[in-house]
Design a protein around this motif. Structure first.
Motif, short mmCIF file in Angstrom:
data_model
loop_
_atom_site.label_atom_id
_atom_site.label_comp_id
_atom_site.label_asym_id
_atom_site.label_seq_id
_atom_site.Cartn_x
_atom_site.Cartn_y
_atom_site.Cartn_z
N ARG A 88 3.62 7.52 -4.51
CA ARG A 88 3.00 6.51 -3.28
C ARG A 88 1.38 6.68 -3.58
O ARG A 88 0.89 7.42 -3.99
CB ARG A 88 3.12 7.58 -1.98
N PHE A 89 0.92 5.19 -3.31
CA PHE A 89 -0.39 5.12 -3.50
C PHE A 89 -0.89 4.36 -2.16
O PHE A 89 -0.19 3.39 -1.64
CB PHE A 89 -0.95 4.13 -4.66
N ASP B 13 3.13 -4.70 -13.01
CA ASP B 13 2.68 -3.42 -13.65
C ASP B 13 3.90 -2.69 -13.81
O ASP B 13 4.55 -2.20 -12.80
CB ASP B 13 1.53 -2.61 -12.80
N HIS B 14 4.44 -2.44 -14.97
CA HIS B 14 5.69 -1.82 -15.25
C HIS B 14 5.57 -0.30 -14.76
O HIS B 14 6.68 0.50 -14.84
CB HIS B 14 6.09 -1.91 -16.75
N ALA B 15 4.32 0.21 -15.09
CA ALA B 15 4.21 1.54 -14.65
C ALA B 15 3.49 2.11 -13.23
O ALA B 15 3.07 3.11 -12.88
CB ALA B 15 2.89 2.32 -15.64
N ARG B 16 3.76 1.07 -12.52
CA ARG B 16 3.20 1.01 -10.88
C ARG B 16 3.76 2.24 -10.48
O ARG B 16 4.86 2.72 -10.85
CB ARG B 16 3.91 -0.27 -10.21
N CYS B 17 3.22 2.52 -9.25
CA CYS B 17 3.75 3.60 -8.15
C CYS B 17 4.80 3.26 -7.77
O CYS B 17 5.29 1.98 -7.66
CB CYS B 17 2.69 3.78 -7.25
N PHE C 73 -0.30 -0.58 2.03
CA PHE C 73 -1.45 -1.32 2.05
C PHE C 73 -1.75 -1.49 3.53
O PHE C 73 -1.08 -2.39 4.11
CB PHE C 73 -1.38 -2.69 1.40
N ILE C 74 -2.90 -0.76 3.92
CA ILE C 74 -2.98 -0.80 5.46
C ILE C 74 -4.37 -1.65 5.84
O ILE C 74 -5.26 -1.62 4.76
CB ILE C 74 -3.49 0.55 6.03
N SER C 75 -4.39 -2.65 6.61
CA SER C 75 -5.09 -3.45 6.70
C SER C 75 -5.34 -3.90 8.17
O SER C 75 -4.54 -4.10 9.01
CB SER C 75 -5.11 -4.95 6.12
N ILE C 76 -6.83 -3.91 8.62
CA ILE C 76 -7.19 -4.23 9.82
C ILE C 76 -7.85 -5.55 10.22
O ILE C 76 -8.50 -6.02 9.06
CB ILE C 76 -8.22 -3.03 10.55
N GLU C 77 -7.41 -6.26 11.32
CA GLU C 77 -8.08 -7.57 11.21
C GLU C 77 -8.27 -7.83 12.85
O GLU C 77 -7.43 -8.01 13.49
CB GLU C 77 -7.04 -8.70 10.69
N ALA C 78 -9.46 -8.15 13.19
CA ALA C 78 -9.70 -8.55 14.71
C ALA C 78 -9.14 -10.02 15.01
O ALA C 78 -8.89 -10.15 16.25
CB ALA C 78 -11.31 -8.26 15.01
N GLY D 3 11.88 -4.90 -1.56
CA GLY D 3 12.65 -3.84 -1.14
C GLY D 3 12.06 -2.28 -0.69
O GLY D 3 12.68 -1.50 -0.98
N GLY D 4 11.02 -2.52 -0.11
CA GLY D 4 10.44 -1.39 0.47
C GLY D 4 9.34 -0.84 -0.63
O GLY D 4 8.54 0.28 -0.30
N ALA D 5 9.20 -1.50 -1.79
CA ALA D 5 8.36 -0.74 -2.95
C ALA D 5 6.60 -1.16 -2.29
O ALA D 5 5.99 -0.50 -2.63
CB ALA D 5 8.63 -1.42 -4.34
N VAL D 6 6.66 -2.28 -1.71
CA VAL D 6 5.34 -2.56 -1.09
C VAL D 6 5.39 -2.80 0.63
O VAL D 6 6.27 -3.48 0.83
CB VAL D 6 4.64 -4.05 -1.71
N GLN D 7 4.54 -1.91 1.09
CA GLN D 7 4.64 -1.59 2.59
C GLN D 7 3.40 -2.15 3.21
O GLN D 7 2.38 -1.54 2.95
CB GLN D 7 5.18 -0.43 2.99
N LEU D 8 3.22 -3.30 3.85
CA LEU D 8 1.92 -3.88 4.53
C LEU D 8 1.91 -3.28 5.94
O LEU D 8 2.86 -3.62 6.70
CB LEU D 8 1.85 -5.17 4.62
N LEU D 9 0.92 -2.42 6.14
CA LEU D 9 0.58 -2.04 7.70
C LEU D 9 -0.57 -2.91 8.37
O LEU D 9 -1.67 -2.54 7.63
CB LEU D 9 0.59 -0.62 7.68
N LEU D 10 -0.23 -3.74 9.24
CA LEU D 10 -1.20 -4.77 9.84
C LEU D 10 -1.53 -4.02 11.18
O LEU D 10 -0.88 -3.89 12.14
CB LEU D 10 -0.52 -5.91 9.90
#
Length: 685
Positions: free
Chosen positions: A67-68, A91-95, A100-105, A147-154
């Motif tokens: 996890r990164f 990236d074939h060697a990816r985590c 990815f957590i991002s804040i936006e007003a 498929g859940g490999a990339v998770q964005l938390l806004l």
């Protein structure tokens, strides 16, 4: 890019003002509010690649990781996220999991997001992001891709208010607010200190800004700072690395981070247990689900259909905010169940009727004060509500566009299908007791025989959960409810509701040739029969919505079930308190060492978790509750604000009692639903 209002208002009740990008004379997109560009002339993709990815040594640093976690302080137009997602995909060697957590007003409205020009290499990903874009509510919004490999938390809202609310350990930081001269509050020392609180040892940070206030703030917060050569007309940029140092700040004890657990057992295969299995799989974990019945969702989750929707409270307290977050996640989960797994249901809207005597203007005043967007909730007049429902409605109503109904058994199966091979289901096995042996838990039957041995156990078996915990004294009531059904030919087609209608009960559109409605609510009533008196109560409520029921019409079916409801009507989700903490509610504990006023600081039983007391909101609570539980087990970023995690924490009852007995005798904790005008009280659905 995120702004920082500095208004001092609670982040959850601050209405979101959407960003409005305009095209500047130089060809760049600019923010009219801050009179600054969203990205340089060299291009958004170039800045993302040269400053944020390269500045944090990505993708090299995430390679081979389970996890990164990346934290960004300004989502803006989403280009940094899209470029990072593209780099991860290539990236074939990816985590295995990129968070990815991002804040936006000032997030963009969905229509504006769709219309943005994009780098040709990011167009496909931008379309996926736009399709998943959530309503602009002041919440954490979790979106999953690949498929859940990339998770964005806004996080939509003020960055300084949000940072203390996010429970995550961060590996890399993208500092990307508008320029310090345009929006100085975005770069204040308190923001840098909050980033340091979340930083993992060796975490890196990068920003295009070379301003002294930025570099000094990072240094003072514990980062080692260096200048680096810029690109695209920028002379230099700022890079930093977090130098871990001792902290006096208490870390939450509820996040156990049992990352190396090789065996996880979930007890119970209702909505809660099946959802937990999916959420664990979504974080890359396998589990075994043990269920005492012969099938999935045979007890409280076994009704033919049930409803889900958010709520609106005048004060927008913990209940309203948790229900809102849960309802938004439920809409996504139900959508997957319907679209991918053929489950019966609809997420095309639900009407929540106002209490008799409450005016339309009163509802509009609440909506205006909270600034909730129309794609979350809207106030309808009786005439508008009647048109939407297809039946006469005599009172104003809240319209929840993302609400609806679903077959709860089908939703439970959908969760298991999403978990796939990561879950093993064992049916017809009843767990009679738990016992701790060495570093593991043993689950045993009535004869003392071992059913399973596990490093982590999740109790998702409703009323059976507290029975397996000798030291748990959760104030949970067992509430009986009965639903009823009419044959659709017993009522004129003009009287069938087109959408679910909820109030003091609920009524559904036709489901398999029947009109289901209910439900009664009786505490500590063990009668398993379907009672005529309860049918009569349900019919009386239904008649108020349908303008009367023809004489002689009687229900053709009914079902009785029980739901576990906590005293504060919120679920019990998270790590279970240690047995040694059970006595903290006594006044004598005040003299002891430690901090017990907040549940996050109470010691936990190793490897023991609960996801129970979902009450009448199993459909609405299951998806978000399971994700909160999975984050507690795995250490992944939690998709819920810290104060709302406190609100559902199993240890909250200990903290509450401790505060009353030892600190503030006689004072309420303020966790009860606020009085006054509300929409969305439990309906027995």
């Amino acid at each position: 890019m995120a702004g920082l209002a500095g208004s001092g208002r609670h982040v959850k009740t601050t209405p979101i003002v959407p960003g409005r990008p305009v095209l500047g004379a130089d060809g760049t997109l600019r923010s009219a509010a801050y009179d600054d560009m969203y990205h340089p002339l060299a291009g958004a993709a170039a800045q993302a690649r040269d400053v944020f990815l390269a500045g944090n040594a990505l993708p090299t640093r995430w390679q081979g990781r389970e996890r990164f976690v990346i934290l960004e302080t300004g989502f803006g137009l989403g280009n940094n996220f899209l470029a990072t997602w593209a780099a991860h995909r290539a990236d074939h060697a990816r985590c295995r999991r990129l968070h990815f957590i991002s804040i936006e007003a000032h997030p963009l409205a969905a229509a504006d997001l769709v219309a943005l020009p994009r780098d040709p290499g990011l167009g496909e990903l931008a379309a996926e992001l736009a399709a998943a874009w959530p309503p602009l509510t002041c919440n954490l919004h979790r979106l999953a891709f690949d498929g859940g490999a990339v998770q964005l938390l806004l996080a939509f809202g003020d960055v300084a208010a949000w940072l203390p609310q996010i429970e995550a350990t961060v590996d890399a930081i993208y500092l990307d607010g508008f320029a310090p001269a345009r929006n100085p509050a975005m770069w204040e020392p308190r923001v840098m200190r909050a980033l340091a609180r979340m930083a993992a040892p060796g975490a890196t940070a990068a920003t295009w800004s070379a301003a002294r206030i930025v570099r000094d703030g990072l240094r003072d917060a514990g980062f080692e700072v260096q200048a680096a050569s810029g690109s695209g007309g920028k002379r230099d940029i700022t890079l930093a690395r977090f130098a871990a140092r001792p902290s006096t700040r208490l870390a939450p004890r509820r996040r156990q981070r049992v990352d190396d657990a090789s065996c996880i057992v979930v007890v119970g295969a209702g909505l809660a247990g099946c959802a937990v299995a999916w959420a664990l799989a979504d974080q890359g974990r396998q589990c075994t689900v043990i269920e005492r019945r012969a099938g999935v969702a045979c007890e409280a989750s076994g009704n033919a259909a049930g409803i889900f929707h958010g709520v609106v409270h005048r004060g927008d307290g913990r209940h309203a905010r948790f229900h809102r977050a849960a309802a938004l996640e439920a809409t996504r989960a139900v959508g997957v169940a319907i679209d991918r797994h053929g489950v019966a249901g609809s997420r095309d809207g639900l009407l929540r009727l106002a209490t008799t005597g409450v005016s339309e203007s009163a509802l509009e005043a609440i909506a205006d004060r909270l600034g909730l967007p129309h794609d979350y909730v809207e106030v309808l007049s009786p005439a508008e509500a009647s048109l939407r429902a297809g039946v006469p409605i005599a009172v104003p109503a809240w319209w929840f566009p993302g609400g609806g109904w679903v077959d709860p058994r089908g939703l439970a199966r959908s969760y298991l299908e999403r978990a796939g091979s990561s879950v093993t289901l064992r049916l017809g096995i009843e767990v009679a007791a738990l016992r701790r042996v060495g570093d593991a838990w043993q689950l045993v039957d009535d004869f003392g025989a071992i059913i399973a041995t596990a490093e982590v156990v999740v109790l998702a078996n409703a009323g059976g959960a507290s029975g397996l915990l000798a030291h748990a004294d959760w104030p949970i009531a067992r509430v009986r409810g009965q639903v009823s059904a009419l044959a659709i030919d017993a009522v004129a087609a003009s009287a069938w509701p087109k959408v679910p209608v909820a109030g003091a009960g609920y009524a559904l559109p036709p489901v398999d040739g029947r009109l289901w409605f209910g439900a009664t609510s009786q505490v500590d009533d063990a009668d398993t029969s379907v009672r005529d008196s309860d049918h009569a109560d349900n019919l009386a409520r239904l008649a108020t919505w349908l303008g009367g029921i023809p004489v002689g019409v009687r229900p053709v079916a009914g079902r009785t079930g029980w739901r576990e409801v906590s005293e504060d009507r919120l679920p019990v989700i998270g790590a279970v308190a240690a047995a040694s903490a059970a006595g903290l509610s006594s006044g004598a504990a005040a003299a002891g060492a430690g901090r017990f006023d907040q549940p996050r600081f109470i010691a936990r039983a190793e490897g023991l978790f609960a996801c129970t007391a979902l009450g009448s909101r199993g459909i609405a609570f299951s998806a978000l509750g399971a994700q909160v539980l999975a984050s507690a087990v795995t250490g992944a970023p939690c998709p819920l604000d810290a104060d709302l995690i406190d609100a559902v924490d199993p240890a909250r009852f200990i903290s509450r009692a401790w505060r009353r007995a030892a600190v503030q005798p006689g004072r309420d904790t303020g966790d009860q639903p606020p009085p006054g005008l509300t929409a969305g009280a439990p309906t027995g659905a």
